[in-house]
Design an enzyme around this catalytic site. Structure first.
Site: not given
Ligand code: NOJ
Length: 744
Positions: A288-291
């Site tokens: 995933s991307d950050w968060g």
């Protein structure tokens, strides 16, 4: 000399005709068996652990380490990957925690944003793309990969292969610009550069194609904003660079923050499960991307992180970067029957597969070698490579009266501008472990190359972004004493990159006024423009005697710029992105549609035009001058018609008619005149960068086949339609010769 362009190779890759990942080698089968065994022995908690990625303490002033609360999880084997932990010593220490304490002893994979270099910083990716030099781009990623690997890190979150047509978007600096064809070739070059020949080598790292998908199409260029595009545009414009990255063997993918057609990309099964994993047969893993898993709550498609984790896992997102949704909820989601163990096993299999391919199970510490780290990072060879790639990335936009190149024994040079001696700005954003103190400024680069008798004067003139003009006088004063003025202006290094969208993309502060004052002195002024995005510079473009687009070139900025200014290197870059006249034109890109009312003359009224600004950008895609001049012959076609199974040869003679040896990027564009759906006015389909000596003529030959003419037709099948086409060959998207042909 004849140059044959292997268009067919990219066309085959683009259409999915070849697909490396489907053929499992013997090695691969052995890996799958080992994974079967591991999976059969792992607990569910340990499996979910592999799907968690956490950031270390990203203190930028020193080595990057783990946060204390992560240590216990590492010991239990409940973390599969760390980001922002670098250095042979740090990574060994952390790897030891896992290898010496956890039950399954599954090595960590360390990831880091190595976007344009690790410590030897190369030009920003957009700038490097202006080189149109695929070998140089691959070599740059190779150097970045070697330095990263020597520092204990296995994985870079690069290349960013998002097509971007909105210069307000700060992340345009991280990609290859506006064109899908060029962007696809550059994506492949970067993947090959990072991953080298074999991931098992100790100087190669896993690449990550990001951000999947259509992140560059954010509304108004505002970062993280909504994306709403048609499936046709998605497939034709935005997905191709990702597809070719898969075919080039890229090991990982990262989701994007945006929604697409109402579904956030992180929980978008159509993108990840259907297109990426099923249709493209991608065998690596998706992070995933950050968060971004947790952000699905803000998007409004999940009530809480439990639901968000459910959406992400079932959409095919294998690893959770820093949202803790998997850590906190995945076990329960399995118990509740929402996420199947099969889905977990599949995600873990993909993560373990990459760890095996890296050779981490053979030697988890193979990247942790302090001696190699010392030798490799910022080596002389790497710095030389950076200097070469940097000068290749510079684009000559204007050169009235051949002011450039200037002689290195000119009596007095005035170097002026807020960017002329600013180390911190040279590296721009995403600087990994780059140290501004290592960067060579323009002033330093110029001083290093002038003759012993040349006087170099310096004045800052003004700041980048404030309103003060008090230092103008000093700048004008030294300009008057000089034979030539070098003026470095543009954006600050931190004005582009993630979360750095701008509503106005002009040159900030009072810098243009400073330029005006200097032009008034009547001295020859060479403007060096530094920027992470195209800027709106109609006034500067009309008034600067000479203009060099220097982007942000990284560690070797000043040396590379001085090489070009003094003629040690004849500029050869071409813009990978259009420079808008004003923000009102955005999105502006060369391969637009014709519309039902194209503007054919300035007197037309009820046509597609603006009341107050031109339709055309200030500088178009593919544009860039040289110190020499080139003339193009008319186009020769091997035939006026081609059948569906045929290829057509398109050739031109290009002559160097000027006084310097130089490189030219010869560009081929195609237009499909009538289609079942509307087609762009032209599309790049091939290019060749070649060195032509003074007086020399070279024949440049392109070959096109039906696959180069294919597109998503009305029924969304990817094929070529019979009919009339135009071939354009020339020096930029707006300066070409043309010839018609028919596909039968
Ligand atoms: C967020 C960015 O969007 C992404 O490109 C980057 O790789 C991660 N943060 C990790 O730093």
């Amino acid at each position: 000399m004849k140059k044959i362009i292997p268009l067919l190779i990219l066309a085959a890759v683009m259409s999915g005709a070849c697909n490396k990942s489907t053929n499992l080698s013997e090695d691969d089968s052995a890996i799958e068996k080992k994974i079967d065994k591991l999976l059969s022995e792992m607990t569910l908690e340990e499996k979910i652990g592999q799907m968690n990625q956490y950031s270390g303490n990203s203190a930028i002033t020193g080595p990057l380490k783990a946060r204390p609360e992560q240590i216990e999880d590492l010991k239990k084997g409940w973390i599969g990957s760390m980001l922002n932990v670098v250095g042979a010593t740090n990574t060994r220490e952390m790897q030891k925690l896992v290898m010496e304490n956890s039950r399954m002893k599954i090595p960590l994979i360390f990831g880091f944003d190595v976007i344009h270099g690790y410590k030897t910083i190369f030009p920003i990716p957009l700038g490097e793309s202006a080189s149109w030099d695929l070998e140089a781009i691959e070599a740059s990623a190779r150097v970045a990969g070697s330095e990263t690997a020597a520092s204990g890190v296995h994985w870079t979150f690069a290349p960013m292969v998002d097509i971007a047509r909105d210069a307000r978007w700060g992340r345009i600096m991280e990609g290859a610009g506006e064109d899908t064809y060029l962007g696809s070739l550059i994506a492949v070059a970067r993947v090959k550069g990072f991953q080298g020949k074999d991931l098992k080598d100790n100087n190669t790292i896993v690449a990550c194609a990001k951000h999947f998908a259509a992140y560059g199409a954010a509304e108004a260029g505002r970062d993280y904003n909504t994306v709403d595009i048609s499936d046709r545009v998605l497939k034709e414009t935005y997905l191709k660079p990702f597809k070719v990255a898969v075919d080039a063997g890229v090991g990982t993918f990262m989701n994007s923050f945006n929604e697409l057609d109402g579904v956030p990309a992180t929980g978008n099964g159509y993108l990840v499960n259907s297109i990426l994993k099923k249709d493209w047969d991608f065998k690596g893993f998706v992070v995933s991307d950050w968060g971004s898993i947790g952000e699905m709550v803000n998007h409004g498609v999940a009530k809480d992180k439990y639901e968000a984790g459910n959406l992400a896992a079932n959409a095919g997102n294998d690893m959770d970067m820093e949202s803790n949704s998997y850590r906190d909820h995945l076990l329960q989601l399995v118990k509740d029957g929402k996420v199947s163990e099969k889905t977990i096993d599949e995600a873990v299999r993909r993560i373990l597969r990459i760890k095996f391919k890296l050779g981490l199970f053979d030697d988890p510490y193979k990247y942790c070698n302090e001696e190699l780290e010392k030798k490799e990072v910022m080596s002389e060879a790497n710095l030389n490579m950076a200097r070469d790639v940097s000068r290749k990335s510079i684009v000559l936009l204007k050169n009235n009266n051949q002011i450039l190149p200037i002689s290195s024994d000119v009596k007095t040079i005035a170097v002026i501008g807020p960017l002329a001696d600013s180390k911190k700005d040279m590296l721009c954003n995403w600087t990994a472990m780059g140290d501004p103190n290592d960067a060579v400024t323009v002033l330093e680069g110029i001083k290093a190359q002038v003759s012993a008798t040349t006087k170099v004067l310096y004045a800052k003139g003004c700041n980048i972004a404030d309103d003060s003009v008090t230092n103008f006088a000093q700048a004008v004063n030294i300009a008057k004493q000089a034979d030539i003025v070098i003026l470095a202006i543009g954006e600050a290094g931190n004005m582009s990159g993630e979360a750095h969208s701008r509503g106005n993309i002009n040159i900030p502060g009072r810098q243009e006024e400073l330029a005006k004052e200097l032009f008034k002195t009547g001295k020859p002024v060479v403007v060096l423009l530094m920027n992470g995005r195209p800027l709106t510079i109609p006034w500067l473009a009309a008034n600067a005697p000479a203009l060099l687009e220097c982007w942000f070139l990284g560690t070797q900025s000043g040396n590379a710029i001085a090489d070009v200014v003094f003629g040690k290197y004849n500029p050869s870059g071409k813009l990978p992105v259009s420079f808008p006249y004003s923000v009102g034109q955005i999105p502006v890109y060369y391969n637009h549609k014709n519309t039902g009312r194209p503007k054919l003359s300035d007197t037309d009224f009820y046509v597609s035009r603006f009341e107050d600004i031109p339709n055309e950008p200030v500088f178009p895609f593919g544009y860039g001058l040289s110190y020499t001049t080139f003339s193009y012959s008319d186009i020769t076609l091997s035939d006026t018609a081609m059948g569906m199974q045929d290829t057509l040869a398109i050739s031109v003679q290009v002559k160097n008619t000027g006084k310097f040896d130089g490189e030219e990027v010869v560009q081929l564009y195609i237009q499909d005149l009538v289609g079942s759906v509307t087609r762009p006015v032209k599309e790049l389909k091939g290019f060749k960068k070649l060195m032509i000596k003074v007086g020399e003529t070279q024949e440049v030959k392109f070959k096109i086949s039906t696959s180069d003419l294919a597109f998503y037709t009305k029924d969304m099948s990817f094929k070529a339609e019979p009919g009339d086409f135009k071939a354009y060959v020339g020096t930029s998207s707006s300066d070409c010769k043309e010839k018609r042909f028919t596909l039968k």
